[in-house]
Design an enzyme around this catalytic site. Structure first.
Site, PDB file in Angstrom:
ATOM      1  N   HIS A 290       0.829  -1.209   0.000  1.00  0.00           N
ATOM      2  CA  HIS A 290       0.000   0.000   0.000  1.00  0.00           C
ATOM      3  C   HIS A 290       0.859   1.252   0.000  1.00  0.00           C
ATOM      4  CE1 HIS A 290       1.020  -0.541   4.267  1.00  0.00           C
ATOM      5  NE2 HIS A 290       0.925   0.783   4.357  1.00  0.00           N
TER       6      HIS A 290
ATOM      7  N   HIS B  33       5.424   6.062  -0.539  1.00  0.00           N
ATOM      8  CA  HIS B  33       6.330   4.916  -0.623  1.00  0.00           C
ATOM      9  C   HIS B  33       5.527   3.642  -0.417  1.00  0.00           C
ATOM     10  CE1 HIS B  33       6.003   5.777   3.690  1.00  0.00           C
ATOM     11  NE2 HIS B  33       6.215   4.478   3.871  1.00  0.00           N
TER      12      HIS B  33
END
Length: 246
Positions: free
Chosen positions: A40, A188
């Site tokens: 995610h 990220h």
């Protein structure tokens, strides 16, 4: 972190499968049993959500996810992919021990800014002002935190509530969110959560080998938005709701 909004690749897609494969492989290189989690990008943490009243929580979750889907679908369709992976990096932080950098695509940044403004900054700042204007509605918990008083079951005189203009708060929130999106938003994809630090050169060689075994010419547009309660142990995190983005 409280409640976070995640942008995830859809299950059973090449992106999802490759990320799950490499995350599982990299986990075995670290001591102990690093927690498992879904691939995610965290759009933002600290989303304002009433977790005390379960019936209200569900309504809030649906409202936030619906508005988030609208915001994402309203982004300009001016390029192919919202998410593009960058280099693999590492930090001392537990949650950023090993991760793929994600390019700060203008549309991704705009989306994060909108969500931060609407569901973090605005409700927090309105609540702060309400505490000032209507202190009678609040009390302190055992830890000294300011919390709303629970409605009394006894019949009592109606408490007068002072109304106040929120337009300036909302206006200021837009500037705060814009500043946050530039200075703090750091998209990220975490690969491993761990306390290990530093990562020695032999470990890095193994990491690079396992990552290079997979074709990382991948990117994704849209995916799934999930509201996740990130409290306590990672294995105890709870997905409160999700919505597919097409």
């Amino acid at each position: 972190m409280g409640v976070a909004l995640w942008l995830c690749p859809k299950r059973n897609t090449p992106t999802y499968d490759k990320l799950i494969t490499v995350m599982s492989s990299l986990n075995t290189l670290f001591p102990g049993s690093p927690p498992k989690f879904e691939p995610h990008i965290t759009i933002t943490t600290n989303i304002s959500l009433d977790l005390a009243d379960q019936s209200k929580t569900k309504d809030d979750v649906d409202r936030i996810l619906s508005a988030s889907a609208v915001a994402m679908n309203s982004l300009p369709k001016n390029h192919e992919s919202l998410v593009k992976l960058g280099n693999v990096n590492s930090q001392r932080k537990f949650f950023k021990k090993l991760y793929f950098e994600v390019e700060k695509d203008p549309n991704l940044v705009s989306f994060a800014r909108i969500i931060r403004e609407l569901f973090v900054i605005v409700p927090q700042d309105i609540e702060k002002e309400n505490i000032k204007q209507n202190p009678q509605l609040y009390t302190k918990d055992n830890n000294g935190n300011t919390i709303r008083r629970k409605p009394s079951k006894k019949k009592s005189k109606t408490t007068e509530v002072k109304e106040f203009d929120t337009s300036f708060i909302r206006q200021a929130a837009a500037y705060k969110a814009a500043e946050w999106s530039v200075q703090e938003f750091d998209p990220h994809i975490s690969l491993v959560y761990s306390d290990l630090w530093p990562l020695h050169s032999a470990l890095w060689r193994n990491i690079n080998t396992r990552i290079s075994d997979i074709d990382w010419d991948i990117e994704w547009e849209f995916g799934v938005l999930k509201l996740v309660l990130c409290e306590g142990d990672v294995n105890d995190w709870v997905v409160l709701g999700s919505v597919d983005i097409h």
